[in-house]
Design a protein around this motif. Structure first.
Motif, PDB file in Angstrom:
ATOM      1  N   PRO A  72       0.631  -1.355  -0.009  1.00  0.00           N
ATOM      2  CA  PRO A  72      -0.319   0.032  -0.014  1.00  0.00           C
ATOM      3  C   PRO A  72       1.440   1.437  -0.112  1.00  0.00           C
ATOM      4  CG  PRO A  72      -0.605  -1.346   1.747  1.00  0.00           C
ATOM      5  CD  PRO A  72       0.171  -2.037   1.543  1.00  0.00           C
ATOM      6  N   VAL A  73       0.319   2.357  -0.884  1.00  0.00           N
ATOM      7  CA  VAL A  73       1.380   3.853  -1.120  1.00  0.00           C
ATOM      8  C   VAL A  73       0.330   4.711  -0.989  1.00  0.00           C
ATOM      9  CG1 VAL A  73       2.089   4.636  -2.867  1.00  0.00           C
ATOM     10  CG2 VAL A  73       2.810   2.171  -2.550  1.00  0.00           C
ATOM     11  N   ALA A  74       0.535   5.017   0.200  1.00  0.00           N
ATOM     12  CA  ALA A  74      -0.413   6.294   0.825  1.00  0.00           C
ATOM     13  C   ALA A  74       0.198   7.959  -0.379  1.00  0.00           C
ATOM     14  CB  ALA A  74       0.291   7.511   2.204  1.00  0.00           C
ATOM     15  N   TYR A  75      -1.498   8.817  -1.033  1.00  0.00           N
ATOM     16  CA  TYR A  75      -0.860   9.562  -1.952  1.00  0.00           C
ATOM     17  C   TYR A  75      -0.524  10.942  -1.420  1.00  0.00           C
ATOM     18  CZ  TYR A  75      -1.424  12.804  -5.601  1.00  0.00           C
ATOM     19  OH  TYR A  75      -1.000  13.489  -6.883  1.00  0.00           O
ATOM     20  N   ARG A  76       0.601  10.978  -2.005  1.00  0.00           N
ATOM     21  CA  ARG A  76       0.711  12.070  -1.543  1.00  0.00           C
ATOM     22  C   ARG A  76       1.615  13.916  -2.689  1.00  0.00           C
ATOM     23  NH1 ARG A  76       4.643   9.498   0.625  1.00  0.00           N
ATOM     24  NH2 ARG A  76       5.092   9.142   2.839  1.00  0.00           N
ATOM     25  N   ASN A  77       1.814  12.903  -3.196  1.00  0.00           N
ATOM     26  CA  ASN A  77       2.016  13.731  -4.688  1.00  0.00           C
ATOM     27  C   ASN A  77       2.104  12.415  -6.014  1.00  0.00           C
ATOM     28  OD1 ASN A  77       4.934  14.196  -4.528  1.00  0.00           O
ATOM     29  ND2 ASN A  77       4.845  15.318  -3.976  1.00  0.00           N
ATOM     30  N   VAL A  78       2.659  13.340  -7.526  1.00  0.00           N
ATOM     31  CA  VAL A  78       3.324  12.424  -8.441  1.00  0.00           C
ATOM     32  C   VAL A  78       3.911  11.778  -8.169  1.00  0.00           C
ATOM     33  CG1 VAL A  78       2.859  12.413 -10.942  1.00  0.00           C
ATOM     34  CG2 VAL A  78       0.815  13.345  -9.883  1.00  0.00           C
ATOM     35  N   GLU A  79       5.217  12.821  -8.010  1.00  0.00           N
ATOM     36  CA  GLU A  79       6.513  12.675  -7.899  1.00  0.00           C
ATOM     37  C   GLU A  79       7.463  11.353  -7.258  1.00  0.00           C
ATOM     38  OE1 GLU A  79       5.461  15.796  -7.877  1.00  0.00           O
ATOM     39  OE2 GLU A  79       5.429  16.377  -9.720  1.00  0.00           O
ATOM     40  N   GLN A  80       6.588  11.569  -5.952  1.00  0.00           N
ATOM     41  CA  GLN A  80       6.731  10.312  -4.850  1.00  0.00           C
ATOM     42  C   GLN A  80       5.955   8.893  -5.913  1.00  0.00           C
ATOM     43  OE1 GLN A  80       3.122   9.502  -3.283  1.00  0.00           O
ATOM     44  NE2 GLN A  80       3.717   8.126  -2.161  1.00  0.00           N
ATOM     45  N   LEU A  81       4.527   9.177  -6.032  1.00  0.00           N
ATOM     46  CA  LEU A  81       4.059   8.178  -7.324  1.00  0.00           C
ATOM     47  C   LEU A  81       5.600   7.245  -7.779  1.00  0.00           C
ATOM     48  CD1 LEU A  81       1.147   8.374  -7.751  1.00  0.00           C
ATOM     49  CD2 LEU A  81       1.640   6.790  -5.940  1.00  0.00           C
ATOM     50  N   ALA A  82       5.844   8.085  -8.439  1.00  0.00           N
ATOM     51  CA  ALA A  82       6.844   7.628  -9.384  1.00  0.00           C
ATOM     52  C   ALA A  82       8.236   7.216  -8.756  1.00  0.00           C
ATOM     53  CB  ALA A  82       7.542   8.861 -10.776  1.00  0.00           C
ATOM     54  N   ASP A  83       8.990   7.425  -7.227  1.00  0.00           N
ATOM     55  CA  ASP A  83       9.517   7.076  -6.774  1.00  0.00           C
ATOM     56  C   ASP A  83       9.500   5.710  -6.560  1.00  0.00           C
ATOM     57  OD1 ASP A  83      11.168   9.356  -7.100  1.00  0.00           O
ATOM     58  OD2 ASP A  83      10.498  10.214  -4.935  1.00  0.00           O
ATOM     59  N   GLU A  84       8.615   5.523  -6.244  1.00  0.00           N
ATOM     60  CA  GLU A  84       8.025   4.158  -5.720  1.00  0.00           C
ATOM     61  C   GLU A  84       8.018   3.180  -7.140  1.00  0.00           C
ATOM     62  OE1 GLU A  84       7.202   3.022  -2.765  1.00  0.00           O
ATOM     63  OE2 GLU A  84       7.004   4.728  -1.843  1.00  0.00           O
ATOM     64  N   LEU A  85       7.799   3.374  -8.397  1.00  0.00           N
ATOM     65  CA  LEU A  85       7.202   3.273  -9.373  1.00  0.00           C
ATOM     66  C   LEU A  85       9.387   2.254  -9.694  1.00  0.00           C
ATOM     67  CD1 LEU A  85       4.678   4.600 -11.270  1.00  0.00           C
ATOM     68  CD2 LEU A  85       4.178   2.336 -10.212  1.00  0.00           C
ATOM     69  N   ARG A  86       9.441   3.834  -9.599  1.00  0.00           N
ATOM     70  CA  ARG A  86      11.369   3.241 -10.921  1.00  0.00           C
ATOM     71  C   ARG A  86      11.883   2.455  -9.208  1.00  0.00           C
ATOM     72  NH1 ARG A  86      11.886   8.972  -9.740  1.00  0.00           N
ATOM     73  NH2 ARG A  86      11.291  10.094 -11.734  1.00  0.00           N
ATOM     74  N   ARG A  87      11.641   2.279  -7.708  1.00  0.00           N
ATOM     75  CA  ARG A  87      11.573   1.411  -6.928  1.00  0.00           C
ATOM     76  C   ARG A  87      11.374   0.415  -7.231  1.00  0.00           C
ATOM     77  NH1 ARG A  87      10.312   4.267  -2.120  1.00  0.00           N
ATOM     78  NH2 ARG A  87      11.372   6.226  -2.713  1.00  0.00           N
ATOM     79  N   ALA A  88       9.976  -0.157  -8.005  1.00  0.00           N
ATOM     80  CA  ALA A  88       9.338  -1.305  -7.893  1.00  0.00           C
ATOM     81  C   ALA A  88       9.522  -2.357  -9.473  1.00  0.00           C
ATOM     82  CB  ALA A  88       7.970  -0.764  -7.910  1.00  0.00           C
ATOM     83  N   GLY A  89      10.283  -0.482 -10.132  1.00  0.00           N
ATOM     84  CA  GLY A  89      10.951  -1.444 -11.534  1.00  0.00           C
ATOM     85  C   GLY A  89      12.447  -1.199 -11.411  1.00  0.00           C
ATOM     86  N   ALA A  90      13.257  -0.880 -10.430  1.00  0.00           N
ATOM     87  CA  ALA A  90      14.356  -1.274 -10.617  1.00  0.00           C
ATOM     88  C   ALA A  90      14.990  -2.792 -10.556  1.00  0.00           C
ATOM     89  CB  ALA A  90      14.948  -0.896  -9.028  1.00  0.00           C
ATOM     90  N   SER A  91      14.275  -3.487 -10.786  1.00  0.00           N
ATOM     91  CA  SER A  91      15.544  -4.367 -10.649  1.00  0.00           C
ATOM     92  C   SER A  91      14.428  -5.244 -11.826  1.00  0.00           C
ATOM     93  CB  SER A  91      15.172  -5.200  -9.258  1.00  0.00           C
ATOM     94  OG  SER A  91      13.629  -6.526  -8.921  1.00  0.00           O
ATOM     95  N   LEU A  92      14.119  -4.880 -12.454  1.00  0.00           N
ATOM     96  CA  LEU A  92      13.188  -5.790 -13.386  1.00  0.00           C
ATOM     97  C   LEU A  92      13.386  -4.969 -15.454  1.00  0.00           C
ATOM     98  CD1 LEU A  92       9.221  -5.153 -12.321  1.00  0.00           C
ATOM     99  CD2 LEU A  92      11.090  -7.375 -12.524  1.00  0.00           C
TER     100      LEU A  92
END
Length: 138
Positions: A77-97
């Protein structure tokens, strides 16, 4: 014999007043007949898909969006603060892929804004492959 010596030749002239009148009538007609419908008044039945189920790929980043606009990225679960924060979460999730694919599963009652936030975050994270899940009608 030329008896018309005193009479001058008439110069042709273009009268623009009737042309302007006709254009004004056309403009008024178009303004009256144009409908200004509001998109919120439309009843839309969203499409469903009858495609076969795709096999899960190892390079997918699953994102869930519920009706309240809450996000879950890779089962976290990710709490929404702003789009940049979601982008960081997506970068982390896709870093190893390798060539990650963002798979958005949005609730039918989720707002467009919550889905657009994910799409914008994916763009900021440099993830260009986005797909959506649908519910089968079978």
């Amino acid at each position: 014999m030329d008896f018309q010596r005193g009479k001058q030749k008439e110069q042709p002239e273009i009268n623009l007043v009737p042309l302007i009148d006709v254009m004004m009538v056309i403009l008024i007609f178009l303004m009256i007949t144009t409908t200004y419908s509001k998109y919120t008044e439309l009843q839309i039945n969203l499409p469903s898909a009858d495609a076969e189920k795709q096999l899960e790929r190892s390079n997918e980043i699953p994102i869930l969006v519920n009706a309240q606009g809450q996000y879950v990225i890779n089962r976290v679960p990710v709490a929404y603060r702003n789009v940049e924060q979601l982008a960081d979460e997506l970068r982390r999730a896709g870093a190893s892929l390798k060539e990650p694919i963002v798979v958005i599963s949005a609730d039918a009652a989720a707002t467009h804004q919550s889905v657009v936030r994910i799409m914008e975050a994916a763009r900021l994270a440099g993830l260009s492959q986005i797909t959506f899940t649908t519910q089968s009608t079978k």
